[in-house]
Scaffold this motif. Sequence first.
Motif, short mmCIF file in Angstrom:
data_model
loop_
_atom_site.label_atom_id
_atom_site.label_comp_id
_atom_site.label_asym_id
_atom_site.label_seq_id
_atom_site.Cartn_x
_atom_site.Cartn_y
_atom_site.Cartn_z
N GLN A 210 0.83 -1.21 0.00
CA GLN A 210 0.00 0.00 0.00
C GLN A 210 0.86 1.25 0.00
N ALA A 211 1.95 1.23 0.75
CA ALA A 211 2.87 2.37 0.78
C ALA A 211 3.50 2.59 -0.59
N LEU A 212 3.81 1.50 -1.29
CA LEU A 212 4.34 1.62 -2.66
C LEU A 212 3.31 2.25 -3.59
N ARG A 213 2.07 1.81 -3.46
CA ARG A 213 0.99 2.40 -4.28
C ARG A 213 0.87 3.91 -4.04
N ASP A 214 0.94 4.30 -2.77
CA ASP A 214 0.83 5.72 -2.43
C ASP A 214 1.95 6.52 -3.06
N THR A 215 3.16 5.98 -3.03
CA THR A 215 4.30 6.67 -3.63
C THR A 215 4.13 6.83 -5.13
N VAL A 216 3.69 5.75 -5.80
CA VAL A 216 3.51 5.79 -7.26
C VAL A 216 2.41 6.77 -7.65
N LEU A 217 1.27 6.69 -6.97
CA LEU A 217 0.12 7.52 -7.32
C LEU A 217 0.28 8.97 -6.89
N ALA A 218 1.33 9.26 -6.11
CA ALA A 218 1.61 10.65 -5.75
C ALA A 218 2.05 11.46 -6.96
N ASN A 219 2.52 10.76 -7.99
CA ASN A 219 2.87 11.42 -9.25
C ASN A 219 1.57 11.72 -10.01
N GLU A 220 1.30 12.99 -10.25
CA GLU A 220 0.01 13.40 -10.84
C GLU A 220 -0.18 12.89 -12.26
N GLN A 221 0.90 12.52 -12.93
CA GLN A 221 0.78 12.05 -14.31
C GLN A 221 0.55 10.54 -14.39
N VAL A 222 0.53 9.88 -13.24
CA VAL A 222 0.19 8.46 -13.20
C VAL A 222 -1.32 8.35 -12.97
N LEU A 223 -2.03 7.87 -13.97
CA LEU A 223 -3.49 7.80 -13.89
C LEU A 223 -3.97 6.54 -13.18
N ARG A 224 -3.16 5.48 -13.27
CA ARG A 224 -3.58 4.23 -12.64
C ARG A 224 -2.37 3.32 -12.50
N ILE A 225 -2.52 2.30 -11.67
CA ILE A 225 -1.53 1.23 -11.55
C ILE A 225 -2.16 -0.03 -12.14
N ASP A 226 -1.60 -0.51 -13.25
CA ASP A 226 -2.14 -1.70 -13.90
C ASP A 226 -1.61 -2.98 -13.25
N ARG A 227 -0.38 -2.93 -12.75
CA ARG A 227 0.20 -4.11 -12.11
C ARG A 227 1.28 -3.68 -11.14
N LEU A 228 1.31 -4.31 -9.97
CA LEU A 228 2.35 -4.05 -8.98
C LEU A 228 2.72 -5.37 -8.32
N ASN A 229 3.91 -5.85 -8.65
CA ASN A 229 4.42 -7.10 -8.08
C ASN A 229 5.69 -6.82 -7.29
N THR A 230 5.84 -7.49 -6.18
CA THR A 230 7.07 -7.38 -5.40
C THR A 230 7.62 -8.79 -5.16
N ARG A 231 8.94 -8.86 -5.00
CA ARG A 231 9.60 -10.15 -4.77
C ARG A 231 10.75 -9.94 -3.80
N ILE A 232 10.62 -10.57 -2.62
CA ILE A 232 11.67 -10.44 -1.62
C ILE A 232 12.88 -11.26 -2.02
N PHE A 233 14.05 -10.64 -1.92
CA PHE A 233 15.31 -11.29 -2.29
C PHE A 233 16.28 -11.07 -1.14
N GLY A 234 16.39 -12.06 -0.24
CA GLY A 234 17.19 -11.85 0.96
C GLY A 234 16.53 -10.81 1.84
N ASP A 235 17.27 -9.77 2.20
CA ASP A 235 16.72 -8.68 3.00
C ASP A 235 16.30 -7.49 2.14
N LYS A 236 16.32 -7.64 0.82
CA LYS A 236 15.88 -6.58 -0.08
C LYS A 236 14.72 -7.11 -0.92
N PHE A 237 14.16 -6.26 -1.78
CA PHE A 237 13.09 -6.75 -2.64
C PHE A 237 13.07 -6.02 -3.97
N TYR A 238 12.54 -6.72 -4.98
CA TYR A 238 12.37 -6.17 -6.32
C TYR A 238 10.93 -5.67 -6.48
#
Length: 299
Positions: A219-247
């Motif tokens: 949800q925090a990622l969505r908020d960051t992305v949609l804070a950009n006024e030129q982003v009208l929608r999010i069609d897909r948002l996938n995350t993948r944890i890799f060790g202690d980081k994530f893609y």
Amino acid sequence: MEQHTNEQIAMRVSLITIVQNMVLSIFKLAAGLLAHSGAMISDAVHSASDVMTTFVVMAGVKLANKASDKEHPFGHERLECVAAIILSVMLGLTGLAIGWTGIGKIRAGGSSLAVPGGLALVAAIVSIIVKEAMYWYTRAAAKKTGSGALMADAWHHRSDALSSVGSFIGILGARMGLPILDPIASVVICIFIVKAAVDIFRDAISKMTDRSCDDATIQALRDTVLANEQVLRIDRLNTRIFGDKFYVELEIGTYANLSLSEAHDIAEHVHDAVEQDFPKVKHCMVHVNPAEEHVEAMT
């Protein structure tokens, strides 16, 4: 540069805890032998095992911070999870050995049980204070560096502090006329250690299986992305944890009449915002789709 700094912090913390554990384990072993306390000797073995596991943590952190290469283009972060798994197995075996020894003494009966001396009580109190301090010290470093192996080592210190509480209770009870409580305390210590080992193992395995981030992070990622006024929608948002980081993999919708250069700039701004707001993002890929201007942003 940040990874190098985090690695230095982890190495310094690990070296300090190794020295502290060596001194503490020698003190507890001497106290256990002199005061005839099986629980304190078991506690000393637990502290000594912390030295070995910290070496495993150091190796894992060192290898995990190696730069990407031709054979490992996505980096080596998962090696820290491997270190945590090894640590959990070592910890679990130590706990089972301590529990088996305690059960053996209980089965042997009261004639084989000696009443612990007062020095064992002093050693237990010192151990509780020192190991709890080591827990908070290592935990702070783990949070600062984002190191899962270092956090596992912190909980190893906390389990040692808890086992020392069990030793204290067992030794005190034995001195009050119930010597059976001393080996019972060893069994309780075993339970604490094995529980910590299972928790560390499960956490490390979960980070090895490409699971997604938790709902709050998404949800925090969505908020960051949609804070950009030129982003009208999010069609897909996938995350993948890799060790202690994530893609992060993103598909965003923006105005269909924009030029390729303008759409690229929007993608770059979203990419930079995500990596700035979420330091644990290893890489963020953004794909831009055309969308009609009247489309409302998806939440």
